[in-house]
Motif scaffolding. Structure first.
Motif, PDB file in Angstrom:
ATOM      1  N   ILE A 106     -13.980  47.015 -68.972  1.00 10.89           N
ATOM      2  CA  ILE A 106     -15.368  46.885 -68.538  1.00 10.89           C
ATOM      3  C   ILE A 106     -15.373  46.740 -67.022  1.00 10.89           C
ATOM      4  CG2 ILE A 106     -16.116  45.754 -70.682  1.00 10.89           C
ATOM      5  CD1 ILE A 106     -16.602  43.237 -68.861  1.00 10.89           C
ATOM      6  N   PHE A 107     -16.507  47.092 -66.423  1.00 13.65           N
ATOM      7  CA  PHE A 107     -16.754  46.871 -65.012  1.00 13.65           C
ATOM      8  C   PHE A 107     -17.802  45.776 -64.911  1.00 13.65           C
ATOM      9  CE2 PHE A 107     -15.891  51.587 -65.002  1.00 13.65           C
ATOM     10  CZ  PHE A 107     -14.597  51.473 -64.528  1.00 13.65           C
ATOM     11  N   ALA A 108     -17.597  44.831 -64.017  1.00 12.85           N
ATOM     12  CA  ALA A 108     -18.564  43.755 -63.816  1.00 12.85           C
ATOM     13  C   ALA A 108     -18.729  43.537 -62.319  1.00 12.85           C
ATOM     14  CB  ALA A 108     -18.080  42.477 -64.493  1.00 12.85           C
ATOM     15  N   GLN A 109     -19.844  42.938 -61.965  1.00 12.28           N
ATOM     16  CA  GLN A 109     -20.047  42.611 -60.561  1.00 12.28           C
ATOM     17  C   GLN A 109     -20.971  41.424 -60.419  1.00 12.28           C
ATOM     18  OE1 GLN A 109     -21.647  46.503 -59.435  1.00 12.28           O
ATOM     19  NE2 GLN A 109     -23.514  45.463 -58.784  1.00 12.28           N
ATOM     20  N   PHE A 110     -20.787  40.716 -59.318  1.00 13.81           N
ATOM     21  CA  PHE A 110     -21.720  39.663 -58.953  1.00 13.81           C
ATOM     22  C   PHE A 110     -21.728  39.527 -57.440  1.00 13.81           C
ATOM     23  CE2 PHE A 110     -18.069  36.971 -58.488  1.00 13.81           C
ATOM     24  CZ  PHE A 110     -18.462  35.921 -57.678  1.00 13.81           C
TER      25      PHE A 110
ATOM     26  N   VAL B 168     -19.850  34.939 -48.401  1.00 14.45           N
ATOM     27  CA  VAL B 168     -21.210  34.852 -48.929  1.00 14.45           C
ATOM     28  C   VAL B 168     -21.921  36.155 -48.580  1.00 14.45           C
ATOM     29  CG1 VAL B 168     -23.441  33.691 -48.628  1.00 14.45           C
ATOM     30  CG2 VAL B 168     -21.339  32.345 -48.828  1.00 14.45           C
ATOM     31  N   GLY B 169     -22.697  36.668 -49.514  1.00 13.59           N
ATOM     32  CA  GLY B 169     -23.426  37.915 -49.321  1.00 13.59           C
ATOM     33  C   GLY B 169     -22.672  39.140 -49.790  1.00 13.59           C
ATOM     34  N   SER B 170     -21.382  39.008 -50.047  1.00 12.04           N
ATOM     35  CA  SER B 170     -20.606  40.155 -50.526  1.00 12.04           C
ATOM     36  C   SER B 170     -20.727  40.266 -52.043  1.00 12.04           C
ATOM     37  CB  SER B 170     -19.141  40.041 -50.106  1.00 12.04           C
ATOM     38  OG  SER B 170     -18.543  38.912 -50.696  1.00 12.04           O
ATOM     39  N   THR B 171     -20.499  41.465 -52.532  1.00 10.23           N
ATOM     40  CA  THR B 171     -20.471  41.705 -53.974  1.00 10.23           C
ATOM     41  C   THR B 171     -19.035  41.939 -54.377  1.00 10.23           C
ATOM     42  OG1 THR B 171     -22.696  42.634 -53.966  1.00 10.23           O
ATOM     43  CG2 THR B 171     -21.297  43.195 -55.843  1.00 10.23           C
ATOM     44  N   LEU B 172     -18.611  41.243 -55.430  1.00 14.53           N
ATOM     45  CA  LEU B 172     -17.264  41.411 -55.967  1.00 14.53           C
ATOM     46  C   LEU B 172     -17.350  42.341 -57.169  1.00 14.53           C
ATOM     47  CD1 LEU B 172     -14.393  40.369 -55.399  1.00 14.53           C
ATOM     48  CD2 LEU B 172     -14.788  38.645 -57.154  1.00 14.53           C
ATOM     49  N   TYR B 173     -16.578  43.418 -57.154  1.00 10.51           N
ATOM     50  CA  TYR B 173     -16.541  44.413 -58.227  1.00 10.51           C
ATOM     51  C   TYR B 173     -15.285  44.160 -59.055  1.00 10.51           C
ATOM     52  CZ  TYR B 173     -20.090  46.656 -55.401  1.00 10.51           C
ATOM     53  OH  TYR B 173     -21.239  46.911 -54.688  1.00 10.51           O
ATOM     54  N   ILE B 174     -15.482  43.794 -60.311  1.00 10.66           N
ATOM     55  CA  ILE B 174     -14.375  43.391 -61.180  1.00 10.66           C
ATOM     56  C   ILE B 174     -14.125  44.461 -62.229  1.00 10.66           C
ATOM     57  CG2 ILE B 174     -13.574  41.655 -62.832  1.00 10.66           C
ATOM     58  CD1 ILE B 174     -15.425  39.649 -61.370  1.00 10.66           C
TER      59      ILE B 174
ATOM     60  N   ASP C 144      -8.934  42.968 -61.758  1.00  6.62           N
ATOM     61  CA  ASP C 144      -8.924  43.030 -60.303  1.00  6.62           C
ATOM     62  C   ASP C 144     -10.356  42.877 -59.820  1.00  6.62           C
ATOM     63  OD1 ASP C 144      -6.214  43.551 -59.985  1.00  6.62           O
ATOM     64  OD2 ASP C 144      -6.489  45.726 -59.914  1.00  6.62           O
ATOM     65  N   GLY C 145     -10.538  42.183 -58.711  1.00  3.38           N
ATOM     66  CA  GLY C 145     -11.852  42.068 -58.075  1.00  3.38           C
ATOM     67  C   GLY C 145     -11.779  42.642 -56.673  1.00  3.38           C
ATOM     68  N   ARG C 146     -12.627  43.623 -56.405  1.00  3.73           N
ATOM     69  CA  ARG C 146     -12.588  44.333 -55.126  1.00  3.73           C
ATOM     70  C   ARG C 146     -13.852  44.070 -54.302  1.00  3.73           C
ATOM     71  NH1 ARG C 146      -8.626  48.272 -55.042  1.00  3.73           N
ATOM     72  NH2 ARG C 146      -7.585  48.575 -57.031  1.00  3.73           N
ATOM     73  N   LEU C 147     -13.670  44.083 -53.006  1.00  2.00           N
ATOM     74  CA  LEU C 147     -14.782  44.000 -52.071  1.00  2.00           C
ATOM     75  C   LEU C 147     -15.153  45.399 -51.605  1.00  2.00           C
ATOM     76  CD1 LEU C 147     -13.485  41.005 -49.953  1.00  2.00           C
ATOM     77  CD2 LEU C 147     -15.430  40.980 -51.516  1.00  2.00           C
ATOM     78  N   ASP C 148     -16.356  45.566 -51.121  1.00  2.00           N
ATOM     79  CA  ASP C 148     -16.784  46.833 -50.514  1.00  2.00           C
ATOM     80  C   ASP C 148     -16.762  48.001 -51.491  1.00  2.00           C
ATOM     81  OD1 ASP C 148     -16.990  45.465 -48.047  1.00  2.00           O
ATOM     82  OD2 ASP C 148     -14.861  45.804 -47.669  1.00  2.00           O
ATOM     83  N   GLY C 149     -17.128  47.754 -52.736  1.00  2.00           N
ATOM     84  CA  GLY C 149     -17.206  48.824 -53.724  1.00  2.00           C
ATOM     85  C   GLY C 149     -15.996  48.885 -54.628  1.00  2.00           C
ATOM     86  N   GLU C 150     -16.081  49.743 -55.609  1.00  2.00           N
ATOM     87  CA  GLU C 150     -15.035  49.834 -56.630  1.00  2.00           C
ATOM     88  C   GLU C 150     -13.709  50.353 -56.100  1.00  2.00           C
ATOM     89  OE1 GLU C 150     -16.798  52.011 -59.856  1.00  2.00           O
ATOM     90  OE2 GLU C 150     -18.388  50.526 -60.076  1.00  2.00           O
ATOM     91  N   GLU C 151     -13.707  50.947 -54.908  1.00  2.00           N
ATOM     92  CA  GLU C 151     -12.469  51.449 -54.301  1.00  2.00           C
ATOM     93  C   GLU C 151     -12.009  50.569 -53.149  1.00  2.00           C
ATOM     94  OE1 GLU C 151     -10.832  53.970 -55.707  1.00  2.00           O
ATOM     95  OE2 GLU C 151     -12.442  54.060 -57.176  1.00  2.00           O
ATOM     96  N   GLY C 152     -12.696  49.467 -52.899  1.00  2.00           N
ATOM     97  CA  GLY C 152     -12.372  48.585 -51.780  1.00  2.00           C
ATOM     98  C   GLY C 152     -11.097  47.796 -52.008  1.00  2.00           C
ATOM     99  N   PRO C 153     -10.753  46.945 -51.052  1.00  2.00           N
ATOM    100  CA  PRO C 153      -9.520  46.161 -51.159  1.00  2.00           C
ATOM    101  C   PRO C 153      -9.622  45.097 -52.253  1.00  2.00           C
ATOM    102  CG  PRO C 153     -10.793  45.467 -49.255  1.00  2.00           C
ATOM    103  CD  PRO C 153     -11.485  46.677 -49.813  1.00  2.00           C
TER     104      PRO C 153
END
Length: 193
Positions: A59-63, A116-122, A139-148
């Motif tokens: 699954i993909f999740a984000q917050f 704060v203010g960033s979205t984590l893509y899990i 894995d949880g990424r910053l700056d989109g699903e392809e981020g670090p």
């Protein structure tokens, strides 16, 4: 130091069988309980984590990290990030296997600060089943699903009977849900009360 993901799970497992009634890929799954800190809409300072079913056992999740989620000034609290992974990994078990389960063990590796203010893509994936134990990682990424990758986690969930929740939950909360079942946003199966 990040652990070798190739050695997870650490025991002999069977490949998890996706439940035939699991939601189809692309389906956005709702909250399992309105007051859940992880996904509940009625939890004012909760994570409001949103999850979408992917192919296979993923699954993909984000917050989005809010001011209420801070530990150090301007940064997400580490325990709160662990909570997000617990929610995402638990949703993977609940929605794809469609069995009630509780967290038996959760390990997190914090690789980058999460502001704060960033979205984590899990991205959370089931890795195996051994008896009542279900192994998963994320894995949880910053700056989109392809981020670090900022955070990694792995967990063991234990499949339990539904009575686990009714026998151990606070009596007034169980009574409230019994009186107003829409609080659980139930589908045709039960994950949590």
């Amino acid at each position: 130091m990040t652990r070798d993901r190739q050695t997870w799970p650490p025991v002999q497992v069977e490949w998890p069988e996706r439940h035939p009634d699991a939601p189809e890929p692309g389906t956005t799954v709702g909250q399992h309980y309105a007051l859940c800190f992880g996904c509940g809409d009625e939890q004012r300072h909760g994570l409001h984590l949103k999850a979408t079913i992917a192919d296979g056992h993923t699954i993909f999740a984000q917050f989005t990290v809010t001011e209420a989620h801070q530990g150090a000034p301007g940064l997400a609290h580490g325990g709160l990030l662990a909570c997000a992974f617990d929610e995402a990994l638990g949703a993977t078990v609940g929605h794809l296997l469609r069995q009630p389960a509780v967290t038996g063990r959760l390990e997190t590796d914090f690789l980058k600060p999460v502001p704060v203010g960033s979205t984590l893509y899990i991205t959370a994936t089931l890795r195996g089943v051994a008896g009542r134990q279900v192994y998963a990682l994320a894995d949880g990424r910053l700056d989109g699903e392809e981020g670090p990758v900022a955070v990694r986690a792995r967990a063991v969930f234990v499949i339990v009977p539904f009575s686990h929740f009714t026998e151990h939950g606070r009596a007034e909360d169980i009574a409230a849900v019994a009186k107003e079942p829409s609080e659980t946003r139930r589908r045709n199966y039960d994950i949590n009360p």
